[in-house]
Design a protein around this motif. Sequence first.
Motif, short mmCIF file in Angstrom:
data_model
loop_
_atom_site.label_atom_id
_atom_site.label_comp_id
_atom_site.label_asym_id
_atom_site.label_seq_id
_atom_site.Cartn_x
_atom_site.Cartn_y
_atom_site.Cartn_z
N ASN A 1 -11.35 -1.61 -0.33
CA ASN A 1 -12.15 -0.40 -0.49
C ASN A 1 -11.26 0.75 -0.03
O ASN A 1 -10.92 0.86 1.14
CB ASN A 1 -13.42 -0.44 0.36
N LEU A 2 -10.86 1.58 -0.98
CA LEU A 2 -9.96 2.68 -0.70
C LEU A 2 -10.76 3.98 -0.80
O LEU A 2 -11.30 4.28 -1.85
CB LEU A 2 -8.81 2.69 -1.72
N ARG A 3 -10.84 4.69 0.30
CA ARG A 3 -11.58 5.95 0.31
C ARG A 3 -10.60 7.09 0.13
O ARG A 3 -9.71 7.30 0.95
CB ARG A 3 -12.35 6.10 1.61
N VAL A 4 -10.74 7.79 -0.98
CA VAL A 4 -9.91 8.95 -1.28
C VAL A 4 -10.82 10.17 -1.28
O VAL A 4 -12.03 10.06 -1.15
CB VAL A 4 -9.18 8.80 -2.64
N ALA A 5 -10.23 11.32 -1.42
CA ALA A 5 -11.00 12.56 -1.40
C ALA A 5 -11.99 12.56 -2.57
O ALA A 5 -11.60 12.65 -3.72
CB ALA A 5 -10.07 13.76 -1.51
N GLY A 6 -13.26 12.39 -2.25
CA GLY A 6 -14.30 12.49 -3.28
C GLY A 6 -14.75 11.19 -3.90
O GLY A 6 -15.66 11.18 -4.72
N LYS A 7 -14.16 10.05 -3.55
CA LYS A 7 -14.51 8.81 -4.21
C LYS A 7 -14.11 7.60 -3.37
O LYS A 7 -13.19 7.68 -2.57
CB LYS A 7 -13.82 8.73 -5.57
N ILE A 8 -14.81 6.49 -3.59
CA ILE A 8 -14.42 5.21 -3.00
C ILE A 8 -14.03 4.29 -4.15
O ILE A 8 -14.82 4.06 -5.06
CB ILE A 8 -15.57 4.60 -2.18
N VAL A 9 -12.82 3.78 -4.11
CA VAL A 9 -12.31 2.89 -5.15
C VAL A 9 -12.39 1.46 -4.61
O VAL A 9 -11.85 1.16 -3.55
CB VAL A 9 -10.85 3.24 -5.52
N LEU B 1 0.81 -1.22 0.00
CA LEU B 1 0.00 0.00 0.00
C LEU B 1 0.84 1.27 0.00
O LEU B 1 0.36 2.32 -0.38
CB LEU B 1 -0.94 0.01 1.20
N GLU B 2 2.10 1.17 0.40
CA GLU B 2 2.99 2.33 0.35
C GLU B 2 3.16 2.82 -1.08
O GLU B 2 3.31 4.02 -1.31
CB GLU B 2 4.34 2.00 0.96
N ARG B 3 3.10 1.91 -2.04
CA ARG B 3 3.22 2.29 -3.45
C ARG B 3 2.05 3.17 -3.86
O ARG B 3 2.22 4.12 -4.63
CB ARG B 3 3.25 1.02 -4.30
N ILE B 4 0.87 2.88 -3.34
CA ILE B 4 -0.31 3.67 -3.68
C ILE B 4 -0.20 5.07 -3.08
O ILE B 4 -0.52 6.07 -3.74
CB ILE B 4 -1.59 2.97 -3.16
N LEU C 1 -4.11 -7.42 -6.83
CA LEU C 1 -4.96 -6.39 -6.26
C LEU C 1 -4.27 -5.04 -6.26
O LEU C 1 -4.84 -4.03 -6.67
CB LEU C 1 -5.36 -6.78 -4.83
N MET C 2 -3.03 -5.02 -5.83
CA MET C 2 -2.30 -3.75 -5.76
C MET C 2 -1.98 -3.20 -7.14
O MET C 2 -1.98 -1.98 -7.34
CB MET C 2 -1.01 -3.91 -4.94
N ASP C 3 -1.73 -4.08 -8.13
CA ASP C 3 -1.51 -3.61 -9.49
C ASP C 3 -2.77 -2.95 -10.04
O ASP C 3 -2.72 -1.87 -10.64
CB ASP C 3 -1.10 -4.77 -10.40
N ARG C 4 -3.91 -3.59 -9.83
CA ARG C 4 -5.17 -3.02 -10.29
C ARG C 4 -5.50 -1.73 -9.56
O ARG C 4 -5.95 -0.75 -10.16
CB ARG C 4 -6.30 -4.02 -10.10
N LEU C 5 -5.26 -1.71 -8.27
CA LEU C 5 -5.53 -0.51 -7.48
C LEU C 5 -4.63 0.63 -7.91
O LEU C 5 -5.06 1.78 -8.00
CB LEU C 5 -5.34 -0.81 -5.99
N ASP C 6 -3.39 0.33 -8.21
CA ASP C 6 -2.45 1.34 -8.67
C ASP C 6 -2.95 1.99 -9.96
O ASP C 6 -2.94 3.21 -10.11
CB ASP C 6 -1.07 0.72 -8.88
N ARG C 7 -3.41 1.16 -10.90
CA ARG C 7 -3.94 1.69 -12.15
C ARG C 7 -5.18 2.56 -11.92
O ARG C 7 -5.34 3.61 -12.54
CB ARG C 7 -4.27 0.56 -13.12
N GLN C 8 -6.07 2.12 -11.02
CA GLN C 8 -7.28 2.89 -10.73
C GLN C 8 -6.94 4.24 -10.08
O GLN C 8 -7.54 5.25 -10.42
CB GLN C 8 -8.19 2.09 -9.79
N VAL C 9 -5.99 4.24 -9.16
CA VAL C 9 -5.62 5.48 -8.48
C VAL C 9 -4.95 6.45 -9.45
O VAL C 9 -5.24 7.65 -9.43
CB VAL C 9 -4.73 5.18 -7.25
#
Length: 122
Positions: A58-66, A24-27, A82-90
């Motif tokens: 479920n990653l909650r960022v400013a204005g959105k839940i990914v 998660l540090e990568r994100i 999971l982290m590869d996909r999350l990285d692309r989404q972020v």
Amino acid sequence: MNLTISGHHLDVTPAIREYVQNKLERITRHFDQVIDSHVILCIDNLTEKEKRQKAEINLRVAGKIVHVASAAHDLYAAIDMLMDRLDRQVVKYKQMLKDHDNACIKRMSEGSEGGEEAAVAA
């Protein structure tokens, strides 16, 4: 950032917890406006040939839940996917925010140019 890691049908060991935290540090390097994240690790009761280990976040960022999910034969592989996909989404979300901000600035500059032309024509 608040991090919650829960396991369904498995115990979350300190090694798995540390592995998820390191990933998660990568994100957070890409996007520092992460409010909190909730990771769910589970093992399904499926046949051996199917992907049994699942990882969801479920990653909650400013204005959105990914929300991102992945499944694999190995739990560590599922976390990696999971982290590869999350990285692309972020990165995609961050780019959308950047493009949205630039579009506003572009529209504002186009609006002021149109006003000057109207003043010159009169």
